[in-house]
Design an enzyme around this catalytic site. Structure first.
Site, short mmCIF file in Angstrom:
data_model
loop_
_atom_site.label_atom_id
_atom_site.label_comp_id
_atom_site.label_asym_id
_atom_site.label_seq_id
_atom_site.Cartn_x
_atom_site.Cartn_y
_atom_site.Cartn_z
N GLY A 98 -9.91 -16.21 37.26
CA GLY A 98 -10.53 -17.20 36.31
C GLY A 98 -10.51 -18.52 36.65
O GLY A 98 -9.74 -19.13 37.60
N GLY A 100 -9.27 -21.60 36.95
CA GLY A 100 -7.72 -22.27 36.69
C GLY A 100 -7.81 -23.66 36.80
O GLY A 100 -7.04 -24.30 36.32
N LYS A 116 -14.37 -29.55 38.37
CA LYS A 116 -13.49 -28.95 39.45
C LYS A 116 -12.26 -29.87 39.57
O LYS A 116 -12.46 -31.07 39.99
CB LYS A 116 -14.17 -28.46 40.44
CG LYS A 116 -12.84 -27.80 41.30
CD LYS A 116 -13.45 -27.04 42.45
CE LYS A 116 -12.65 -26.57 43.48
NZ LYS A 116 -13.19 -25.78 44.61
N GLY A 129 -3.85 -27.04 38.12
CA GLY A 129 -5.46 -27.39 37.15
C GLY A 129 -5.77 -28.77 37.86
O GLY A 129 -7.13 -28.81 37.59
N ASP A 260 -13.90 -13.34 44.33
CA ASP A 260 -13.94 -14.42 43.18
C ASP A 260 -14.60 -15.35 43.68
O ASP A 260 -14.92 -16.56 43.09
CB ASP A 260 -12.61 -14.70 42.86
CG ASP A 260 -11.59 -14.96 43.77
OD1 ASP A 260 -11.49 -14.13 44.66
OD2 ASP A 260 -11.12 -16.12 43.70
N ASN A 261 -14.81 -15.63 45.08
CA ASN A 261 -15.65 -16.81 45.70
C ASN A 261 -16.92 -16.55 45.93
O ASN A 261 -17.67 -17.23 46.87
CB ASN A 261 -14.88 -17.15 46.77
CG ASN A 261 -13.60 -18.02 46.61
OD1 ASN A 261 -13.37 -18.30 45.41
ND2 ASN A 261 -12.65 -18.15 47.28
P1 AMP Z 1 -9.57 -20.38 45.47
O1 AMP Z 1 -8.96 -19.84 46.50
O2 AMP Z 1 -9.59 -21.96 45.35
O3 AMP Z 1 -10.94 -20.09 45.25
O4 AMP Z 1 -8.69 -20.23 44.03
C1 AMP Z 1 -8.55 -18.70 43.67
C2 AMP Z 1 -7.84 -18.79 42.44
O5 AMP Z 1 -6.88 -19.90 42.02
C3 AMP Z 1 -8.81 -19.27 41.21
O6 AMP Z 1 -8.77 -18.39 40.07
C4 AMP Z 1 -8.66 -20.80 41.07
O7 AMP Z 1 -9.05 -21.22 39.95
C5 AMP Z 1 -7.05 -20.83 41.30
N1 AMP Z 1 -6.64 -22.02 41.42
C6 AMP Z 1 -6.65 -22.73 42.72
N2 AMP Z 1 -5.94 -23.81 42.83
C7 AMP Z 1 -5.62 -23.90 41.55
C8 AMP Z 1 -5.01 -25.17 40.88
N3 AMP Z 1 -4.57 -26.36 41.52
N4 AMP Z 1 -4.58 -25.01 39.64
C9 AMP Z 1 -4.94 -24.00 38.71
N5 AMP Z 1 -5.55 -22.90 39.49
C10 AMP Z 1 -6.12 -23.02 40.79
MG MG Z 2 -12.28 -19.53 44.09
#
Ligand code: AMP
Ligand code: MG
Length: 495
Positions: A98, A100, A116, A129, A260-261
């Site tokens: 989700g 995050g 973001k 976050g 998810d990306n």
């Molecule tokens: P990503 O690999 O950056 O696409 O992130 C994978 C998952 O981790 C997604 O659900 C992001 O929203 C969550 N996420 C990555 N970095 C953070 C962060 N610093 N705080 C909260 N959620 C994160």
């Molecule tokens: Mg992502």
């Protein structure tokens, strides 16, 4: 975590908001407001994205908008929320993920706008976050660079920074990217509802995506058996194939192709440890955390197909017949090679791809690997060489330590080129082979300066990368070979 702010008390930015995603209902998201970020400042701003949104570019200088886009002030008419999705990470089912740290403001001029790094959400899991300045500058510049290259991508309106500390491998500072796309829906959104056997929600989501973005899936009976969900899978397959073909043609390595990306619109999204190749090395792994090399450059097409299989699996409750899903996915096997061959032919100056061009491409790529030749510089020099067609021009062969392979290749190539009207091929090449890409070391230089609050390089790189096929004589150094230290930059998932 703040609850949703009353949109009545918000800042009026002169935009009409529509917020169709919010109408899907709270099975799809949690309503919430961004978390304030202390004493924000502008780091980078894109006038062209402002214009796309219908936002007065002058507003991008205002203190009010700076506060609003840093999460400190609500914007009138928005309905802020974080959406829920799941996904496969590095080939393994990761369960619920989700937004995050991304908060959707809403939708204006047909574009969703997300902050973001705007604070905790119910989907933050172990994260804080936040996003750091370093990765936010990279996402901002790369979004606009990809758009400049003609590659489907989310866009970035601006980056705002703050001195608020954020812990990663070391202490860094926080930033927020305001990013923009027609939709941020991912393959993982569909996987989420399939996994939880929420087939009603799955259908609502698929119908929403079809109605908004793929209406032809309902009307065109020639598409996979008149089944709109199989037609959706086919359309996403084709768009994803085209996107990855474009990545391969410019030497772009995404780095984290988790499901998810992956955008349901075939857009490049979620810029993390991405990299444009310097020397042409198909085995290159740009993500320091990718120890197995799952997302190595040459594997990207196969991974895209694997991800599409996951999407197909998630859509099965709607498609129902497995043979339809397989038929839809089968299109990847023609769409990807065709799109890549077409693009590579254009890089060589031929408007249409033929078998003889494919052999020419394969041969030259092998020479680039053997010679460890810089990918972008090779194609740009070849374009200039094709424009001049001077026999004493050694700019291309000089890129090779051993010219015994490139010399006969150039001879053969010039014979094929000679069959084309002079100028035509070179024009096409100079519009297909960029002079400028966002090399890692360029991003790094901009980041180091930005840490001292000098944003000149962010601004200059944006200017140049928005028009990467132009000459920009004042910025010759951005087109130069990378310095030795470029190879030592380690970029991981941590951002
Ligand atoms: P990503 O690999 O950056 O696409 O992130 C994978 C998952 O981790 C997604 O659900 C992001 O929203 C969550 N996420 C990555 N970095 C953070 C962060 N610093 N705080 C909260 N959620 C994160
Ligand atoms: Mg992502």
């Amino acid at each position: 975590m703040n609850t949703a702010l009353n949109s009545q008390e918000g800042l009026h930015v002169g935009l009409a908001w529509n917020n169709s995603f919010a109408h899907l209902g709270t099975d799809f998201y949690a309503p919430l407001a961004p978390q304030p970020l202390p004493a924000p400042y502008w780091v980078g701003r894109s006038t062209t994205v402002a214009q796309t949104l219908g936002l007065d570019p002058a507003a991008l200088g205002s203190q009010e908008l700076l506060e609003a886009l840093s999460g400190n002030r609500p914007i009138s008419g928005t309905q802020t929320l974080a959406s829920v999705y799941s996904g496969h990470q590095f080939g393994v089912w990761a369960g619920q993920l989700g937004d995050g740290r991304a908060i959707l403001l809403g939708e204006t001029s047909g574009q969703e706008v997300q902050l973001k790094g705007a604070g905790l959400t119910p989907f933050s899991r172990m994260g804080d976050g936040r996003a750091v300045l370093r990765s936010s500058i990279r996402e901002f510049l790369c979004s606009e660079a990809m758009h400049g290259l003609g590659i489907p991508t989310s866009r970035a309106l601006c980056v705002t920074g703050s001195d608020a500390p954020v812990r990663r491998e070391e202490m860094e500072t926080a930033a927020v990217v305001t990013r923009v796309a027609p939709s941020f829906i991912r393959f993982g959104h569909f996987e989420h509802f399939c996994h939880h056997d929420q087939h009603g929600q799955l259908k609502i989501l698929a119908d929403y995506v079809i109605d908004r973005f793929y209406p032809q899936c309902r009307t065109d009976n020639s598409l996979v058996g008149g089944n709109p969900y199989a037609a959706l899978l086919q359309a996403v397959t084709e768009r994803t194939a085209t996107m990855v073909a474009l990545w391969q043609s410019v030497g772009f390595c995404h780095g984290v192709m988790n499901t998810d990306n992956m955008s349901i619109l075939g857009l490049t999204i979620d810029y993390g440890p991405f990299q444009f190749l310097d020397v042409y090395d198909p085995g290159h792994i740009c993500n320091h955390s990718d120890t197995q090399g799952r997302y190595a450059f040459y594997k990207q097409p196969n991974v895209a197909y694997w991800n599409l299989l996951c999407l197909g699996q998630a859509l099965m409750p709607l498609i129902e017949k497995q043979e339809l899903a397989m038929a839809a996915l089968e299109h990847f096997k023609t769409a990807f090679p065709q799109a890549l061959a077409q693009r590579m032919a254009m890089k060589l100056g031929f408007a249409q791809s033929h078998d003889k061009h494919q052999r020419l491409t394969e041969d030259v790529l092998r020479l680039l690997v053997e010679g460890r030749v810089d990918y972008t510089i090779f194609w740009r020099r070849l374009s200039l060489w094709a424009r001049e067609r001077r026999t004493d021009d050694s700019s291309v062969r000089d890129l090779f330590m051993d010219a015994s392979g490139i010399d006969p290749w150039l001879l053969h190539y010039s014979e094929l080129l000679a069959q084309q009207p002079q100028g035509l091929a070179a024009d096409l090449m100079l519009k297909t082979n960029p002079k400028f890409v966002l090399r890692n070391h360029l991003g790094e230089l901009a980041i180091q300066a930005a840490k001292t609050k000098d944003f000149t390089l962010v601004h200059q790189l944006l200017q140049v990368l928005e028009r990467p096929f132009d000459e920009h004589p004042a910025f010759e150094s951005f087109a130069a070979f990378p310095p030795d230290w470029a190879g030592g930059i380690a970029i991981s998932c941590s951002s």
